[in-house]
Scaffold this active site. Structure first.
Site: not given
Ligand code: GCV
Length: 717
Positions: A327, A406, A434
């Protein structure tokens, strides 16, 4: 109910009342060290509130015992009266020496500490370990023995948890040791307020307890209160900044190390070590080195020297957490290196100081072409990491999200966990909700985590818990912020507590953990109707994760959430994006074909029996069928229902369950603290609204796609 020294924050599972049994007795503490001081302070405070006394055993070398609690006369008497509760570091109990035996501890039944030691038996000597302890009731005295101060402190919290039951009839020594050595919370807290993600990425409980607007927050009373909550549920490590490391946060490693040291100083008295998320590009962004190539000698020297300075400032520093090549975070791929090269670089720098690097396996291509049905995000972590098994240094912990995608409401266990027997793995959970209602919905997650931890494979029946226990332990993303209830939703405190308890002992049942949490937090015994309170809280929480699953995404399909903020329904929100999270619904069917026979081949990443079980709809569990298969709407589930009817039914059921939860919660007025009652009530109103929205949108969507009416004739919009 208040938190000592912190009247504006909810005490969570450590209200003054939880210490009633300890604080109303005569306690004797043997031992030295910072954590024994902490224990003494805790008991002293409990005694001040409940009329007991606590004294520190006479130091055989210095003579004068410390005594606290009660007025002077009571204190004087305490020195001469046998103790009812004894905490003893085995190494510091002087044994049958003058000045100890018979003083304040001998009871009618003899010397209970000696009896406790004898009860442990020869085999247990040296076996309690750095954090273990034994509790026993000898005659009229409850004795907690430990070899190290941390064990004694954990022993105190065990006695607190047991309350009066710790002082009942005699029982032989029970040994408690944490299953996993490291039980860690990752905070996704930013130092600066991030323009999109805010102060806490995926935080649903206000601001950060560590940082505010680019500076340390310096609310030490609050941090100390957090540390004691964590110690009381068994957590012993915290990483203090987001795994997405931005420019300001990168500097915590060097120029702003004092900020980290300050936090470490506050958490240390409760046995909590601090870790730091670092950027793999640190040598470039912090010191203008031309490269961050893990095989470059200058880069290796930079990490070694930087890490040496970290330990010079924070001698008990835990180590680094790294999100690399994920990411947008930099990583070894930029230099043509793999993740073993990257992780070993940092591990080499940490090794002389006994530190570890938590290297996350959450690596996938977030710029995928949605038209390409052969690329499967679920495969990515295994594709990248399984071939590297055996190449990581001993102090690398590869941190694996529990599912392959995720933190969705329902995912299969990540096959990476089953594929790397020569690597230390930590399993990562997400306490912050989340994808499970963002602390606006009640969603007790321990049943989900417990299912994951008990998941087994292979002839020897190895489980996820075994992998974590033998390897790198358990890690979870914290759900705490500066909210007065810590977690936004007061009932979300239970998830934080449950994570710590399951990391300490993965065999605990979610119901037993909830019992503990309820008794500590709500003090039911002091209410007019303890049984109703306990029963109703169980009814509200026990099945709340499955309720959430019913009214949101069905049968393991995942990601029908609103893009970006991930709250509420948007069935096609991610369908034509680059994130690799699709459901492929069309007029005939829904789900992702991950079979070896016709799909992405993801099922082949599992060992037997799961590689076969998941491959066929005939054996795939219903709750994961759309994760592994694309099936027609008329496909018959093992439950006897068609997929489409399952979608309709579970969504209607889920909403009805939330409505019932709302009604039950209303009935608790007067039995729970008014502020808690009001806050949970507000959240339940929103949960009911949102559940209805999920139900209406998901049902309407699949009705419009499939054209199949509801067998029960309910309105589908
Ligand atoms: C900290 C998901 C979340 C991101 C997070 C990522 C991760 O994609 O939406 O906010 O980033 O996981 O675990 O690194």
């Amino acid at each position: 109910m208040t938190t000592p020294d912190l009247i504006d924050v909810h005490p969570a599972w450590l209200p003054v009342e939880a210490f009633r049994a300890v604080g109303s007795r005569r306690t004797l503490v043997h031992g030295d060290g910072m954590l024994v001081d902490t224990l003494f302070d805790e008991v002293e405070r409990a005694c001040a509130a409940n009329g007991g006394t606590v004294r520190r055993a006479a130091d055989p070398h210095h003579g004068v015992p410390a005594t606290a609690g009660g007025p002077d006369a009571a204190r004087a008497q305490a020195a001469a009266t046998p103790a009812q509760l004894v905490f003893a570091l085995t190494a510091t109990v002087p044994g049958p020496a003058p000045g100890f035996r018979g003083e304040a501890v001998r009871s009618a039944d003899g010397d209970p500490v000696e009896a406790a030691r004898a009860g442990l038996g020869a085999t247990a000597v040296g076996a309690l370990g750095a954090e273990g302890f034994a509790v026993t009731r000898q005659g009229e005295v409850t004795v907690v023995l430990a070899e190290e101060p941390a064990g004694l402190l954990y022993g105190l919290f065990e006695v607190v948890r047991r309350g009066e039951a710790a002082f009942g009839p005699p029982y032989p020594a029970r040994v408690h040791r944490p299953a996993a050595r490291r039980r860690m919370l990752d905070h996704w807290d930013n130092v600066d307020v991030h323009p999109v993600m805010g102060q806490v990425e995926r935080g649903y409980a206000g601001g950060s307890i560590f940082w505010r607007d680019g500076r340390p927050r310096r609310d030490h009373a609050r941090l100390r209160a957090y540390a004691r909550l964590l110690a009381a549920c068994g957590v012993n490590a915290v990483s203090v900044n987001n795994v997405n490391v931005h420019a300001t946060e990168a500097r915590l490693l060097t120029g702003r190390l004092d900020d980290v040291a300050e936090i470490a100083d506050v958490l240390r008295p409760y046995g909590i070590r601090v870790h730091l998320s670092v950027t793999f590009a640190a040598p470039v962004v912090l010191d203008a080195l031309p490269t961050a190539d893990p095989l470059d000698d200058a880069v290796r020297a930079w990490w070694a020297e930087t890490t040496r300075r970290v330990y010079a400032r924070i001698p008990d520093f835990g180590g680094y957490v790294v999100k690399a090549d994920s990411e947008g975070q930099p990583g070894p791929f930029s230099y043509g290196r793999d993740h073993a090269d990257g992780a070993n670089l940092l591990a080499e720098a940490l090794a002389p100081h006994d530190g570890v690097v938590h290297w996350r396996a959450f690596v996938y291509d977030h710029r995928q072409d949605w038209r390409d049905r052969s690329t499967d995000r679920a495969r990515a972590a295994h594709d990248h990491f399984a071939p590297l098994d055996g190449r990581f240094r001993d102090n690398v912990v590869v941190q694996v999200k529990h599912g392959p995608i995720d933190f969705q409401t329902r995912e299969p266990v990540s096959p990476v966990i089953m594929a790397m027997s020569a690597t230390r793995l930590a399993v990562e959970f997400q306490v912050t909700q989340e994808y499970t209602g963002q602390q606006r919905h009640v969603c007790y997650l321990a049943p989900s985590w417990s299912e994951v931890l008990r998941f087994g494979w292979g002839d020897e029946g190895r489980t996820v818990a075994d992998v974590a226990v033998d390897g790198g332990g358990l890690v979870a993303v914290s759900n705490v912020g500066d909210d007065p209830f810590w977690t936004g939703h007061p009932l979300a405190q239970a998830n934080l507590y449950a994570f710590g308890r399951l990391a300490w002992d993965p065999r605990l049942t979610p119901q037993a953990v909830l019992d503990e949490w309820i008794d500590l937090t709500f003090d039911p015994a002091a209410t007019a109707d303890p049984e109703t309170l306990r029963r109703t809280l169980h009814e509200v929480m026990d099945d709340s994760w499955r309720s959430y699953e019913r009214y949101s995404a069905p049968l393991g399909v995942g990601f029908m959430v609103r893009p970006s903020d991930h709250y509420g329904p948007d069935v096609d929100g991610y369908e034509y994006t680059s994130w690799g999270t699709y459901h492929f619904a069309d007029r005939d069917g829904v789900g992702v074909d991950r079979t070896r026979a016709t799909g992405t081949g993801f099922t082949g990443q599992y060992p037997p029996p799961w590689s076969q079980v998941y491959e066929s709809t005939a054996s795939c569990p219903d709750e994961l069928v759309l994760f592994f298969h694309h099936v027609p709407y008329g496909h018959l589930l093992h439950s006897g229902r068609t997929v489409i009817q399952h979608i309709y039914d579970t969504h209607f059921d889920g909403v009805a369950e939330v409505a019932e939860t709302r009604r039950r919660w209303t009935s608790l007025a007067g039995l729970v603290d008014a502020a808690v009652h009001a806050r949970v009530g507000e959240r339940l109103d929103e949960q009911l609204r949102c559940a209805q929205e999920w139900c209406d949108q998901v049902n309407a969507y699949f009705y419009r796609k499939s054209g199949v009416p509801d067998a029960q004739g309910r309105a589908l919009h």
